[in-house]
Write an enzyme that holds these catalytic residues in place. Structure first.
Site, mmCIF file in Angstrom:
data_model
loop_
_atom_site.group_PDB
_atom_site.id
_atom_site.type_symbol
_atom_site.label_atom_id
_atom_site.label_comp_id
_atom_site.label_asym_id
_atom_site.label_seq_id
_atom_site.Cartn_x
_atom_site.Cartn_y
_atom_site.Cartn_z
ATOM 1 N N HIS A 217 1.042 -1.096 -0.014
ATOM 2 C CA HIS A 217 0.159 0.008 -0.242
ATOM 3 C C HIS A 217 0.975 1.296 0.007
ATOM 4 C CE1 HIS A 217 -3.327 2.835 1.218
ATOM 5 N NE2 HIS A 217 -3.926 1.910 0.668
ATOM 6 N N ASP B 285 -7.886 -4.902 -0.246
ATOM 7 C CA ASP B 285 -8.585 -6.032 -1.170
ATOM 8 C C ASP B 285 -8.187 -7.568 -1.007
ATOM 9 O OD1 ASP B 285 -7.567 -3.006 -2.947
ATOM 10 O OD2 ASP B 285 -9.503 -4.059 -3.007
HETATM 11 C C1 SDX Z 1 -6.245 0.111 -2.660
HETATM 12 O O1 SDX Z 1 -4.344 4.758 -1.962
HETATM 13 C C2 SDX Z 1 -5.318 4.062 -1.285
HETATM 14 O O2 SDX Z 1 -5.645 4.433 -0.425
HETATM 15 C C3 SDX Z 1 -5.924 2.863 -2.205
HETATM 16 C C4 SDX Z 1 -7.044 2.296 -1.264
HETATM 17 C C5 SDX Z 1 -8.262 2.626 -1.247
HETATM 18 O O3 SDX Z 1 -9.147 2.594 -0.318
HETATM 19 O O4 SDX Z 1 -8.451 3.867 -2.088
HETATM 20 O O5 SDX Z 1 -6.267 1.640 -0.133
HETATM 21 C C6 SDX Z 1 -7.467 0.689 -2.180
HETATM 22 O O6 SDX Z 1 -5.930 0.534 -4.057
HETATM 23 C C7 SDX Z 1 -5.186 -0.890 -2.028
HETATM 24 C C8 SDX Z 1 -4.088 -1.309 -2.952
HETATM 25 C C9 SDX Z 1 -4.674 -2.438 -3.953
HETATM 26 N N1 SDX Z 1 -3.398 -2.859 -4.992
HETATM 27 C C10 SDX Z 1 -2.838 -3.956 -4.987
HETATM 28 O O7 SDX Z 1 -3.073 -4.828 -4.049
HETATM 29 C C11 SDX Z 1 -1.937 -4.086 -6.127
HETATM 30 C C12 SDX Z 1 -0.585 -4.745 -5.462
HETATM 31 N N2 SDX Z 1 -0.073 -3.515 -4.720
HETATM 32 C C13 SDX Z 1 0.864 -2.729 -5.393
HETATM 33 O O8 SDX Z 1 0.761 -2.538 -6.808
HETATM 34 C C14 SDX Z 1 1.399 -1.708 -4.626
HETATM 35 O O9 SDX Z 1 1.901 -2.039 -3.454
HETATM 36 C C15 SDX Z 1 0.536 -0.402 -4.747
HETATM 37 C C16 SDX Z 1 0.305 -0.046 -5.933
HETATM 38 C C17 SDX Z 1 -0.367 -0.749 -3.786
HETATM 39 C C18 SDX Z 1 1.458 0.758 -3.883
HETATM 40 O O10 SDX Z 1 2.518 0.817 -4.827
HETATM 41 P P1 SDX Z 1 3.576 2.341 -4.453
HETATM 42 O O11 SDX Z 1 3.379 3.003 -3.062
HETATM 43 O O12 SDX Z 1 3.645 2.889 -5.610
HETATM 44 O O13 SDX Z 1 4.733 1.237 -3.894
HETATM 45 P P2 SDX Z 1 5.762 0.589 -5.122
HETATM 46 O O14 SDX Z 1 5.095 0.005 -6.292
HETATM 47 O O15 SDX Z 1 6.808 1.886 -5.427
HETATM 48 O O16 SDX Z 1 6.459 -0.565 -4.186
HETATM 49 C C19 SDX Z 1 7.290 -0.256 -3.096
HETATM 50 C C20 SDX Z 1 8.509 -1.538 -3.534
HETATM 51 C C21 SDX Z 1 8.702 -1.683 -4.864
HETATM 52 O O17 SDX Z 1 10.015 -2.429 -4.766
HETATM 53 P P3 SDX Z 1 11.430 -1.358 -5.169
HETATM 54 O O18 SDX Z 1 11.100 -0.710 -6.477
HETATM 55 O O19 SDX Z 1 11.448 -0.700 -3.811
HETATM 56 O O20 SDX Z 1 12.550 -2.455 -5.139
HETATM 57 O O21 SDX Z 1 7.470 -2.624 -3.027
HETATM 58 C C22 SDX Z 1 7.193 -3.674 -4.046
HETATM 59 C C23 SDX Z 1 7.711 -2.808 -5.395
HETATM 60 O O22 SDX Z 1 8.306 -3.699 -6.407
HETATM 61 N N3 SDX Z 1 6.143 -3.954 -4.242
HETATM 62 C C24 SDX Z 1 5.706 -5.397 -4.233
HETATM 63 C C25 SDX Z 1 4.015 -5.321 -4.101
HETATM 64 N N4 SDX Z 1 3.996 -4.015 -3.846
HETATM 65 C C26 SDX Z 1 5.075 -3.218 -3.785
HETATM 66 N N5 SDX Z 1 6.286 -6.492 -4.567
HETATM 67 C C27 SDX Z 1 5.557 -7.415 -4.582
HETATM 68 N N6 SDX Z 1 4.291 -7.592 -4.553
HETATM 69 C C28 SDX Z 1 3.414 -6.372 -4.144
HETATM 70 N N7 SDX Z 1 2.186 -6.508 -3.890
#
Ligand code: SDX
Length: 432
Positions: free
Chosen positions: A308, A366
């Site tokens: 998140h 989710d």
């Molecule tokens: C919702 O914003 C909100 O409040 C949203 C929400 C709401 O109520 O409105 O809470 C609802 O959207 C919840 C999130 C649902 N999405 C998912 O479950 C999709 C999977 N999660 C990711 O795509 C990700 O965690 C995000 C999009 C939720 C957050 O992404 P960020 O903050 O941009 O973080 P990032 O993608 O930069 O990740 C940071 C690191 C990365 O590694 P590095 O580049 O630092 O090496 O963590 C890793 C990412 O690769 N990472 C994951 C991961 N999520 C982040 N690695 C594996 N699996 C994951 N799920």
């Protein structure tokens, strides 16, 4: 008391400026950078708004480190346990919990605005029957602006409240119609004798051939799911609604824009993606392989339902959702749901994995919602639609707050230009 400021110095010109620090009730203070362009002739740079506060808001507070979520000062755990969805809607729209009289007026008003104009039915007929319900919901919600001209003058506070109540009342009806259309069943009209969540389940699952009996455990679970998804600060879809609203667009068009933004698998589309992912994993023996893939920088695979932007601890909504999940599956006699088995095992393994610990990746809202919704009989294509039904109150409340904010201007970010330097036009017959 001396004003708190930060000093920014442009080392190439030696010019320094003092930028005020603004503090809210809770959470991180902010640096007011509004003068930076006029004083330093520069912009700030923050793709994805990782460190940017776009507005002031009193609606919702999130503490990502502690895993806390509050609406109007009330914790989400208390609201999920003691309130109901329409009371949370009132809290978000008005900033305080209602008195008994205010609650009954609000419930009556919402209940008596659940029907949609009969001509809206014909919009559904234009979609292919295999259209994704989110495509239908996005289209039909935008079309509402063609029916409610008496609540599109955003400068009129009465029209703003009428439009907000209409959207909260009608979104379940439109969502249920999208579900019925995609399953080839006739639409159901709302029933004023039913509560909000009961009415939604009835519109989704009743068929003309038999009486539909409301299951109180499922109705209570649905009401909690709506509460848990109601609002969440300045997430992607809410920021989309605020930006659309800042141009003066009508509320129905703004909410349609929010629905479009929510659809993405990185945002509200994640609940559908979680179920697809659990299905792809297929069995608990495959979990290590998928955890490995999620850790692999060269593999675009991510564990949907984990991670998140704000929560670097458990998403408090996921905890409530997990308890509700067990209740619903028990009520439905679904003791050995293979997907739940995979989800529980996946959660346990992921939370011990050093990659997930280092990146502070916890289950988010989710992760469990899809399992509950599937057990209730919803197809995965309806999961984000349900998220949109719940988030409508958050979107309209944030939209109203934005319009009523004296600081409000049209949202118009700038950029760091990395394109070509000036060039002279060469006629096509002279080009190489
Ligand atoms: C919702 O914003 C909100 O409040 C949203 C929400 C709401 O109520 O409105 O809470 C609802 O959207 C919840 C999130 C649902 N999405 C998912 O479950 C999709 C999977 N999660 C990711 O795509 C990700 O965690 C995000 C999009 C939720 C957050 O992404 P960020 O903050 O941009 O973080 P990032 O993608 O930069 O990740 C940071 C690191 C990365 O590694 P590095 O580049 O630092 O090496 O963590 C890793 C990412 O690769 N990472 C994951 C991961 N999520 C982040 N690695 C594996 N699996 C994951 N799920």
């Amino acid at each position: 008391m001396t004003k708190k400021t930060v000093t920014v110095t442009n080392n190439s010109t030696g010019k320094s400026i003092e930028l005020p620090i603004l503090e809210g009730t809770l959470g991180q203070p902010v640096i007011d950078i509004r003068s930076i362009h006029s004083e330093l002739d520069m912009f700030t740079f923050d793709p994805g708004f990782m460190a940017t506060a776009s507005c002031k808001s009193r609606l919702t507070y999130i503490d990502g480190e502690k895993g806390q979520l509050m609406h109007g000062g009330y914790s989400i755990d208390e609201l999920a346990e003691k309130s109901d969805f329409l009371e949370v809607c009132y809290l978000l729209l008005h900033g305080e919990l209602p008195t008994a009289d205010e609650k009954s007026e609000f419930d009556y008003a919402i209940t008596h605005h659940t029907m949609v104009h009969e001509q809206i039915n014909s919009f559904f007929r234009g979609f292919r029957r295999d259209a994704h319900p989110m495509a239908i919901l996005c289209g039909v919600t935008g079309a509402l602006s063609a029916f409610y001209h008496d609540s599109t003058d955003i400068s009129d506070p009465i029209q703003r409240m009428v439009a907000s109540r209409r959207l909260i009342a009608k979104m379940p009806t439109l969502a249920a119609m999208a579900f019925k259309y995609s399953s080839g069943q006739p639409f159901n009209y709302p029933r004023n004798s039913l509560k909000y969540a009961e009415n939604f389940l009835h519109m989704c699952f009743a068929v003309p051939t038999e009486e539909y009996e409301i299951n109180p455990v499922l109705a209570s679970a649905m009401d909690k799911i709506l509460i848990l998804h109601a609002d969440h600060e300045q997430n992607a879809s809410t920021s989309t609604v605020r930006l659309a609203g800042s141009s003066g667009a009508n509320p129905f068009a703004c909410i349609a824009a929010g629905i479009a933004a929510l659809w993405g698998p990185a945002h509200g589309g994640a609940n559908e993606a979680v179920l697809d992912m659990l299905g792809e994993i297929g069995s608990t023996s495959q979990i290590p392989k998928y955890i490995e893939r999620a850790r692999d920088k060269n593999d675009p695979f991510r564990l949907f339902g984990f991670g998140h932007r704000v929560y670097k601890n458990f998403d408090p909504r996921a905890k409530v959702m997990r308890e509700e999940c067990h209740k619903v599956l028990k009520q439905l006699g679904v003791s050995n749901d293979p997907l739940l088995e995979i989800a529980l095992e996946l959660e346990e393994i992921a939370l011990k994995d050093d990659y997930f610990i280092e990146k502070k990746l916890y289950p988010n809202v989710d992760f469990y919602s899809g399992i509950i919704l599937k057990a209730m009989g919803f197809p995965t294509s309806m999961f984000t639609v349900l998220f949109a039904v719940a988030r409508t109150v958050g979107w309209v409340s944030q939209w109203k707050e934005m319009i009523e904010d004296p600081m409000q201007r049209i949202g118009r970010p700038r950029q760091l230009y990395t394109g070509s330097a000036p060039k002279t036009y060469i006629p096509i017959d002279k080009r190489g």
